[in-house]
Design an enzyme around this catalytic site. Sequence first.
Site, PDB file in Angstrom:
ATOM      1  N   ASP A  90       3.865   7.280  24.729  1.00 46.48           N
ATOM      2  CA  ASP A  90       3.536   6.025  25.397  1.00 46.48           C
ATOM      3  C   ASP A  90       2.562   6.352  26.515  1.00 46.48           C
ATOM      4  O   ASP A  90       2.666   7.396  27.176  1.00 46.48           O
ATOM      5  CB  ASP A  90       4.785   5.317  25.924  1.00 46.48           C
ATOM      6  CG  ASP A  90       5.535   6.109  26.973  1.00 46.48           C
ATOM      7  OD1 ASP A  90       5.104   6.111  28.143  1.00 46.48           O
ATOM      8  OD2 ASP A  90       6.565   6.717  26.624  1.00 46.48           O
ATOM      9  N   GLU A 108      13.759  -1.616  33.819  1.00 45.16           N
ATOM     10  CA  GLU A 108      14.298  -0.409  34.442  1.00 45.16           C
ATOM     11  C   GLU A 108      14.295  -0.569  35.960  1.00 45.16           C
ATOM     12  O   GLU A 108      14.112  -1.673  36.491  1.00 45.16           O
ATOM     13  CB  GLU A 108      13.465   0.796  34.010  1.00 45.16           C
ATOM     14  CG  GLU A 108      11.973   0.640  34.273  1.00 45.16           C
ATOM     15  CD  GLU A 108      11.186   1.890  33.921  1.00 45.16           C
ATOM     16  OE1 GLU A 108      11.442   2.910  34.597  1.00 45.16           O
ATOM     17  OE2 GLU A 108      10.347   1.837  32.998  1.00 45.16           O
TER      18      GLU A 108
END
Length: 752
Positions: free
Chosen positions: A154, A245
């Site tokens: 990513d 997150e």
Amino acid sequence: MLHTFWTSRRNRVLPATAISAVLAVGFLLGPLLPASADTAQPTSPATPSPTSPAPKPGAPVPGPATSPSATPPVVPGPPPSSAPPVKPGTRDPEDAGKDPSARAAMRSLIGPGAKMGQANPQSKNKGGNNARGMGVPSLLPGAWQPAWGISGVDVSAYQTSLDWGSMYGQGVRFAYVKASEGNYYTNSLFSSQYFGSQSAGMIRGAYHFAIPNWSSGADQARYFVSNGGGWTPDGITLPPVLDIEYNPYAGQTINGVYMGNTCYSMSPAQMVGWINDFSNTVLSLTGRRPMVYSTSDWWGSCTGNSAAFSNNPLWIAAYNTSGPGTLPASWGNFSVWQYSSSGPFPGDSNVWNGDYSGLKRFATYGDADPSASMGAAASAYTGLGGQTSGIACGLKNGGCYQFFQNGALNWSSATGARPTYYGAVRTAWANSGYENGALGYPTTDQICGQLNGGCYQMFQGGAISYSPGTGAQLSLYGPIRDAWGANGFERGILGYPTTGKVCGQVNGGCYQMFQGGGINWTSATGAQLSIYGPIRDAWGASGFENGSLGYPTTGKVCGQVNGGCYQMFQGGGINYSPATGAQLSLYGPIRNAWGANGFENGKLGYPTTGKICGQVNGGCYQMFQGGGINYSPATGAQLSTWGAIRNAWAATGFQDGRMGYPTSSGETCGLVRGGCYQMFQGGGIVWSPATGAQLSTWGAIRNAWANLGFENSRLGYPTTSEICSSSSSCYQNYQGGTISWTATGGAVVSYS
């Protein structure tokens, strides 16, 4: 990913006024501490579709996907009951999220934005190394990576120069690219990273870094999908990802906006409601639930370890070499594990929990039709083998298809997803025009194990039937197929079809041939069987439907006397017996006369010829086992049975002789001493056992005999026909004497 701010320490020089502003609002980063990580979810099947070409540099990023035709149920979750608490003297983040100037200010201050893999500033990672989220800029081949699964990366705006080809050569097969953050930031490198990975042969997708206290889940979902987070079932686009997150801006006041604590100052119920809002909106916009990226520690702390998202795939972050560890309560398995931000690959290093074919399925099959149904079908129809394309849509009635090693899946909202396997049946469907042809879309699987190794498959418009002996033939819904079905399909007398339906015949007719014959149809006669054999041969010899019989109006009817059969047609019948063969019996006087005498059950029996015309005075005749039927316009149709009277008529030349055509229907018997007679245009023929058959022609002699009482008189029956020595002198002998005639004396009787 870890948040970072572009200041002069990041090699970007801000104006002095900007630096002062940052310092004034306390825009400072605390130490990067470990983020606890472990989580993942089961993968869902996938289905590919045509790939879109990469845009030219500077071209806009793909917008939101078209909403699916049917949206699955959404995950229930309570909406936020109230806004997060606001630090005194600061602005509410959600209020700022609605203000274009506040969004612009936020965008200008965060530089490349937050990174995936944020550390929890309040706790150490209990499952492994610190999750620093720094994301290495280049390949580090010597770093540890799992020995299982499929490698992936990513990346975000922090990775400014990427060698996708080199990564592909090192085994990287998928990439996620940051598309957006909150409702204020988009990745300026998104297009080059997204399509660069695709060009190298990778499957790619987009993720959104959530700032849940900034705006609603639905708002950020729409922003994400509008800026690269869309999804299509093309087999190269991974599902959208919600990166949820630890707050990268925890404890910070940015431009007068207090950004909240590590859980964004939201309660677990509020957080679950926000995630649910985001997920449902992405689902409605793309037909795909987003994959959730998180850590077990954050999920437990900030959602209360919610178990409400088992339908969303899981991307779990846990930086170690032993595995994801304990997963959050929503999941019993994971799809992707992010195991490192320090190599071996640029950005963060990840592994897909499965094989490459599973990754392709994950990129192909979504949560709404058509991809959802096609995913289920791909799992069910294992005979198709591995997928070789994505899902391509835009077919007739909104249909879609996908190719596999051994065939294809075809989907429409009316039929669902059905397989067509490479081979004779699919080829026949292709030759008919696929879904655009008469058959439309398939409605069943291909079903084999039929008679003689046959198979069939049903479609909206009928079926395709196959056997090794006949190949694959169309059997369209309608009267012809109904007639075939009524006779047992391939197990009946017709067997398998050997052609498709052929139309354009006389009077709008159609036919289809089978192993055992044909079925002929017109609107006037319906669908009738024409079985191979003498009757069909006789019909064919007469020109089939173009001949005198026209189309059949019944099937073949057997069980008649002496093993006979018949079949009726528009123009008459065909009659068959083993002794006579198949003969036409056309509607008209001759057939009527035969019928009046009991057809084959009468004295004439079965016909031995067809009707023969072109006789004198427009006459016709047809022969039968028991004689003939003779017709003329003047006399009608009359029987002439085998025997002495017919023989005597024949001796005169039949209708061409002086007797002409019969005028009575066959012999009339029951006369004195067992006699019989039959009348003709030229007189009569009289028979008795003692005298045989003798002509009694019209005239003076017959009149004299009649005046005496014919055979009942003293003269009895004639023993000769008239005998003339000249045109003025004749006589005829009888059992009891003679009648003589002269032109001058007339008829004179003399007894013996």
